[in-house]
Design a protein around this motif. Sequence first.
Motif, PDB file in Angstrom:
ATOM      1  N   PRO A  60      37.892  35.264  43.379  1.00  9.30           N
ATOM      2  CA  PRO A  60      38.933  35.884  42.995  1.00  9.30           C
ATOM      3  C   PRO A  60      40.241  35.565  43.721  1.00  9.30           C
ATOM      4  O   PRO A  60      40.281  34.834  44.548  1.00  9.30           O
ATOM      5  N   PRO A  61      41.365  36.301  43.221  1.00  5.67           N
ATOM      6  CA  PRO A  61      42.579  35.698  43.741  1.00  5.67           C
ATOM      7  C   PRO A  61      42.542  36.145  45.237  1.00  5.67           C
ATOM      8  O   PRO A  61      41.868  37.233  45.731  1.00  5.67           O
ATOM      9  N   GLN A 121      47.526  34.589  45.946  1.00  4.01           N
ATOM     10  CA  GLN A 121      47.295  33.268  45.849  1.00  4.01           C
ATOM     11  C   GLN A 121      46.047  33.021  45.050  1.00  4.01           C
ATOM     12  O   GLN A 121      45.020  33.575  45.137  1.00  4.01           O
ATOM     13  N   GLU A 122      46.187  32.034  43.970  1.00  3.59           N
ATOM     14  CA  GLU A 122      45.038  31.842  43.023  1.00  3.59           C
ATOM     15  C   GLU A 122      45.020  30.222  42.839  1.00  3.59           C
ATOM     16  O   GLU A 122      46.053  29.946  42.265  1.00  3.59           O
ATOM     17  N   ILE A 158      46.412  34.622  37.450  1.00  4.33           N
ATOM     18  CA  ILE A 158      46.405  36.150  37.900  1.00  4.33           C
ATOM     19  C   ILE A 158      46.692  36.827  36.375  1.00  4.33           C
ATOM     20  O   ILE A 158      47.389  36.447  35.863  1.00  4.33           O
ATOM     21  N   ASP A 159      45.619  37.762  36.244  1.00  3.79           N
ATOM     22  CA  ASP A 159      45.960  38.604  34.952  1.00  3.79           C
ATOM     23  C   ASP A 159      47.053  39.960  35.613  1.00  3.79           C
ATOM     24  O   ASP A 159      46.386  40.906  35.734  1.00  3.79           O
ATOM     25  N   SER A 213      42.303  40.799  39.272  1.00  5.34           N
ATOM     26  CA  SER A 213      41.641  39.821  38.632  1.00  5.34           C
ATOM     27  C   SER A 213      42.203  38.766  38.087  1.00  5.34           C
ATOM     28  O   SER A 213      43.363  38.672  37.764  1.00  5.34           O
ATOM     29  N   ASP A 214      41.644  37.561  37.955  1.00 12.54           N
ATOM     30  CA  ASP A 214      42.003  36.505  37.227  1.00 12.54           C
ATOM     31  C   ASP A 214      41.605  36.138  36.017  1.00 12.54           C
ATOM     32  O   ASP A 214      41.069  37.063  35.276  1.00 12.54           O
ATOM     33  N   GLU A 215      42.147  35.208  35.109  1.00  9.24           N
ATOM     34  CA  GLU A 215      41.978  34.965  33.754  1.00  9.24           C
ATOM     35  C   GLU A 215      40.436  34.661  33.524  1.00  9.24           C
ATOM     36  O   GLU A 215      40.062  34.679  32.359  1.00  9.24           O
ATOM     37  N   TYR A 216      39.684  34.362  34.614  1.00  6.74           N
ATOM     38  CA  TYR A 216      38.174  34.104  34.266  1.00  6.74           C
ATOM     39  C   TYR A 216      37.262  35.477  34.858  1.00  6.74           C
ATOM     40  O   TYR A 216      36.305  35.391  34.566  1.00  6.74           O
ATOM     41  N   GLY A 217      37.929  36.486  35.155  1.00  9.93           N
ATOM     42  CA  GLY A 217      37.352  37.812  35.193  1.00  9.93           C
ATOM     43  C   GLY A 217      36.958  37.884  36.834  1.00  9.93           C
ATOM     44  O   GLY A 217      36.122  38.885  37.208  1.00  9.93           O
ATOM     45  N   ASN A 218      37.209  36.989  37.584  1.00  7.39           N
ATOM     46  CA  ASN A 218      37.019  37.279  39.107  1.00  7.39           C
ATOM     47  C   ASN A 218      37.917  38.258  39.762  1.00  7.39           C
ATOM     48  O   ASN A 218      39.168  38.123  39.691  1.00  7.39           O
TER      49      ASN A 218
END
Length: 236
Positions: free
Chosen positions: A157-158, A175-176, A181-182, A222-227
């Motif tokens: 996750p971020p 930071q990602e 980041i969503d 969350s990020d774009e991958y769902g983490n």
Amino acid sequence: MGRLFTRKKPELSQTAASQMLSNIFDACEYEANQVPMEVLVSYARYRRERYFLRWGIVVLLVLFLMLPVLFVTPEVTISEQGGSPGQPILQVEAHSWMPIDRVTAVTGGYSLPVYEMSNGVYQIIPDRNGIVTVTVVLKNQQYTQQEFLVEDVDVDPPVLVGSRRVDDNLELLFQEEDGKIDYAGIYAVDNQGQTVYPLSYDEKRCLVVFAYPNDSMNIFVSDEYGNVLQLVLTIN
């Protein structure tokens, strides 16, 4: 203590054997043997050696025919098949008429689980980016090794790298590494179970701004991958 004796195998001299053979022929009223005993003994030895030589040739022929079996190796192909965003799945196909003994996968010095889907088809779910080394070993212990570069894994996750209060606002800096980041999906839940959304965000700076709360709340990023990163903000 008793003594151990070994019995010698009785041996018959050629002279005695020749005399016995003559007596047998006389008793049976057959014509006397005209072939010298030395020739008969040599022929018997020749037949025995020929018998062992024949079987030796058969064994060598069998070993020669088995050479391709002993050194056959599998044909292996690796491809990326589906999976969820940020979590690719590698499919390994091994082809050989020799049965497969085992399939192993290693990345970054760590072993990965290998799942057998069907006969000769296996799946691997890498947990990090890098080179995955796949080894397929047959029952004859011959093997084929292939490498596959994985670049699309994102299971982290971020990361919150800083926070501060500016007037009546709470600024959070993230930071990602691998994804985005969503920002539209960022929200918080206060102690009353109410959903609170950010006042603003800056994608270039990875900055998110909330109104500074009066009480504790949980923030979800969350990020774009769902983490998803869950932050617990405590107000003293």
